[in-house]
Motif scaffolding. Structure first.
Motif, PDB file in Angstrom:
ATOM      1  N   MET A 282     -50.182  -6.869 -43.837  1.00 52.92           N
ATOM      2  CA  MET A 282     -49.827  -7.809 -42.774  1.00 52.92           C
ATOM      3  C   MET A 282     -48.577  -8.585 -43.172  1.00 52.92           C
ATOM      4  N   MET A 283     -47.680  -8.775 -42.217  1.00 56.00           N
ATOM      5  CA  MET A 283     -46.461  -9.537 -42.474  1.00 56.00           C
ATOM      6  C   MET A 283     -46.607 -10.942 -41.891  1.00 56.00           C
ATOM      7  N   HIS A 284     -46.202 -11.941 -42.669  1.00 53.89           N
ATOM      8  CA  HIS A 284     -46.225 -13.327 -42.230  1.00 53.89           C
ATOM      9  C   HIS A 284     -44.814 -13.888 -42.372  1.00 53.89           C
ATOM     10  N   SER A 285     -44.394 -14.695 -41.427  1.00 48.52           N
ATOM     11  CA  SER A 285     -43.030 -15.223 -41.478  1.00 48.52           C
ATOM     12  C   SER A 285     -43.017 -16.702 -41.118  1.00 48.52           C
ATOM     13  N   LYS A 286     -41.987 -17.370 -41.549  1.00 47.14           N
ATOM     14  CA  LYS A 286     -41.772 -18.765 -41.185  1.00 47.14           C
ATOM     15  C   LYS A 286     -40.277 -19.056 -41.200  1.00 47.14           C
ATOM     16  N   THR A 287     -39.890 -20.110 -40.521  1.00 46.40           N
ATOM     17  CA  THR A 287     -38.502 -20.574 -40.536  1.00 46.40           C
ATOM     18  C   THR A 287     -38.477 -22.034 -40.988  1.00 46.40           C
ATOM     19  N   PHE A 288     -37.303 -22.486 -41.376  1.00 46.60           N
ATOM     20  CA  PHE A 288     -37.174 -23.808 -41.997  1.00 46.60           C
ATOM     21  C   PHE A 288     -36.147 -24.668 -41.269  1.00 46.60           C
ATOM     22  N   LYS A 289     -36.258 -25.990 -41.485  1.00 46.12           N
ATOM     23  CA  LYS A 289     -35.277 -26.909 -40.900  1.00 46.12           C
ATOM     24  C   LYS A 289     -34.742 -27.907 -41.930  1.00 46.12           C
ATOM     25  N   HIS A 290     -34.900 -27.591 -43.200  1.00 47.72           N
ATOM     26  CA  HIS A 290     -34.409 -28.471 -44.258  1.00 47.72           C
ATOM     27  C   HIS A 290     -32.876 -28.497 -44.303  1.00 47.72           C
ATOM     28  N   ILE A 291     -32.358 -29.521 -44.950  1.00 46.62           N
ATOM     29  CA  ILE A 291     -30.932 -29.573 -45.324  1.00 46.62           C
ATOM     30  C   ILE A 291     -30.872 -29.889 -46.809  1.00 46.62           C
ATOM     31  N   TRP A 292     -30.229 -29.010 -47.578  1.00 47.94           N
ATOM     32  CA  TRP A 292     -30.023 -29.237 -49.002  1.00 47.94           C
ATOM     33  C   TRP A 292     -28.581 -29.644 -49.250  1.00 47.94           C
ATOM     34  N   GLN A 293     -28.413 -30.454 -50.289  1.00 46.91           N
ATOM     35  CA  GLN A 293     -27.068 -30.858 -50.715  1.00 46.91           C
ATOM     36  C   GLN A 293     -26.890 -30.511 -52.189  1.00 46.91           C
ATOM     37  N   TYR A 294     -25.747 -29.909 -52.517  1.00 47.47           N
ATOM     38  CA  TYR A 294     -25.454 -29.569 -53.913  1.00 47.47           C
ATOM     39  C   TYR A 294     -24.275 -30.400 -54.399  1.00 47.47           C
ATOM     40  N   ASP A 295     -24.422 -30.924 -55.626  1.00 49.49           N
ATOM     41  CA  ASP A 295     -23.384 -31.736 -56.259  1.00 49.49           C
ATOM     42  C   ASP A 295     -22.918 -31.052 -57.542  1.00 49.49           C
ATOM     43  N   PHE A 296     -21.631 -30.729 -57.621  1.00 49.20           N
ATOM     44  CA  PHE A 296     -21.100 -30.020 -58.784  1.00 49.20           C
ATOM     45  C   PHE A 296     -21.134 -30.873 -60.045  1.00 49.20           C
ATOM     46  N   ALA A 297     -20.871 -32.158 -59.908  1.00 48.47           N
ATOM     47  CA  ALA A 297     -20.781 -33.006 -61.091  1.00 48.47           C
ATOM     48  C   ALA A 297     -22.083 -33.026 -61.879  1.00 48.47           C
ATOM     49  N   SER A 298     -23.214 -32.904 -61.178  1.00 52.21           N
ATOM     50  CA  SER A 298     -24.516 -32.927 -61.847  1.00 52.21           C
ATOM     51  C   SER A 298     -25.185 -31.561 -61.879  1.00 52.21           C
ATOM     52  N   ASP A 299     -24.632 -30.577 -61.166  1.00 51.95           N
ATOM     53  CA  ASP A 299     -25.258 -29.261 -61.009  1.00 51.95           C
ATOM     54  C   ASP A 299     -26.694 -29.419 -60.534  1.00 51.95           C
ATOM     55  N   LYS A 300     -26.875 -30.226 -59.467  1.00 50.87           N
ATOM     56  CA  LYS A 300     -28.209 -30.487 -58.951  1.00 50.87           C
ATOM     57  C   LYS A 300     -28.240 -30.372 -57.431  1.00 50.87           C
ATOM     58  N   TRP A 301     -29.401 -29.928 -56.948  1.00 50.91           N
ATOM     59  CA  TRP A 301     -29.673 -29.894 -55.519  1.00 50.91           C
ATOM     60  C   TRP A 301     -30.611 -31.027 -55.154  1.00 50.91           C
TER      61      TRP A 301
END
Length: 351
Positions: A282-301
């Motif tokens: 059986m196949m199950h699916s979902k979609t998302f509405k998040h927003i991620w931000q990446y910062d180079f100075a800290s290498d963090k999301w």
């Protein structure tokens, strides 16, 4: 090169870390969604670009008539839609010579380069292509350009130092459609080889940077469309890839854009499989509405406290001076609940 050393070097050498504000811990300031005029049709799987003060969309999965539809209610499109940022209005642009979906679009000094993608018919909607087309003026016509060395689609697309880079995605291996790690770029005259992506995958998001590009997330076709959280940075000068901090969780069908020296990732979809008591997969699916931000100075999301107005995948994201435009996409996995939504994410101040 060890990742921490590379990040330190990147922060010192790129314009991304030239602002003192980037050295501080990022603090989220108010962001607001602004509704914009809807697309002329419902579409998804688009890779829009910015050209001469217009958002440009061409080659997507577009709502179609039952007679023409090749994937549910959708079909590959030869339409070109232009959004005038000054007039805040959509109009039809020059029609593509062929129908395509998942068609890559990149802005170069020669004009808009349309790259690869899939053609579709009812018996086979996933015919990967290597032809390319160039639009030098928004009131002109698309002209055939130099084809890719090999068919490629659902790839990462980035213009770096005016070279059009096409990275990974889906191609042909031993006569069958599969993920490829091919990385090629067009210098205006011919396609050249560049360092292949370390982990071949499709449906990720690619963001051009000052000295390279990011390839974010995606999925592996031969592992039951398994989503990936891997993030890779391509250093153009060194012609090498470096692995960065992974995204908060694995996602594909995402969109991404750079704005105010940060990278933002939107939405996505996921497929999971299970076996029921009858032994049927059986196949199950979902979609998302998040927003991620990446910062180079800290290498963090970080996951931002504001989210999209609905779950969506297969959408496009374009950064402008006013903020980030999100266009199209589907609210459910696959081709269900495709939208014509256009929204602008505006930021109160830098952070």
């Amino acid at each position: 090169m060890e990742r921490r050393v590379f990040i330190s070097k990147l922060a010192q050498l790129t314009l991304l870390a030239s602002s003192p504000s980037l050295l501080a811990t990022p603090v989220f300031k108010k962001a607001v969604w602004v509704d914009k005029p809807h697309l002329p049709n419902y579409l998804q799987e688009c890779y829009p670009c910015l050209f001469n003060e217009h958002l440009v969309i061409a080659g997507a999965l577009e709502q179609s008539t039952p007679e023409s539809a090749t994937m549910g209610a959708m079909d590959a499109s030869n339409s070109c839609y232009l959004f005038d940022l000054c007039k805040q209005a959509w109009r039809l642009g020059p029609q593509l010579p062929v129908k395509r979906h998942h068609l890559g679009l990149l802005t170069t000094s020669q004009g808009i380069l349309a790259i690869g993608g899939f053609s579709a018919n009812k018996s086979d909607p996933w015919q990967v292509k290597k032809d390319t087309f160039l639009l030098s003026d928004l009131d002109d016509h698309w002209q055939a350009s130099v084809p890719l060395p090999n068919p490629q689609a659902e790839a990462g697309y980035a213009t770096i130092n005016n070279d059009a880079h096409v990275i990974s995605g889906r191609g042909i291996i031993y006569g069958r459609l599969a993920d490829v790690n091919d990385h090629v770029f067009f210098d205006g005259k011919q396609w050249q080889r560049a360092a292949p992506l370390p982990l071949a995958r499709n449906s990720g998001a690619c963001v051009a940077m000052d000295k390279g590009c990011l390839l974010i997330g995606g999925r592996i076709q031969d592992k039951r469309h398994q989503n990936q959280s891997q993030v890779d940075f391509y250093d153009k000068n060194a012609d090498k890839w470096f692995e960065l901090a992974p995204t908060p969780f694995a996602s594909s069908g995402i969109a991404a854009a750079k704005h105010n020296n940060k990278v933002y990732v939107f939405g996505g979809e996921q497929y999971n499989y299970s076996i029921n008591r009858a032994g049927i997969t059986m196949m199950h699916s979902k979609t998302f509405k998040h927003i991620w931000q990446y910062d180079f100075a800290s290498d963090k999301w970080q996951t931002l406290p504001i989210s999209m107005t609905s779950t969506r995948h297969g959408l496009g994201a374009i950064s402008t001076e006013d903020g980030i435009y999100l266009v199209g996409g589907a609210q459910r996995a696959g081709g269900e609940l495709t939208t014509n939504t256009v929204e602008l994410l505006t930021f109160q101040s830098d952070y």
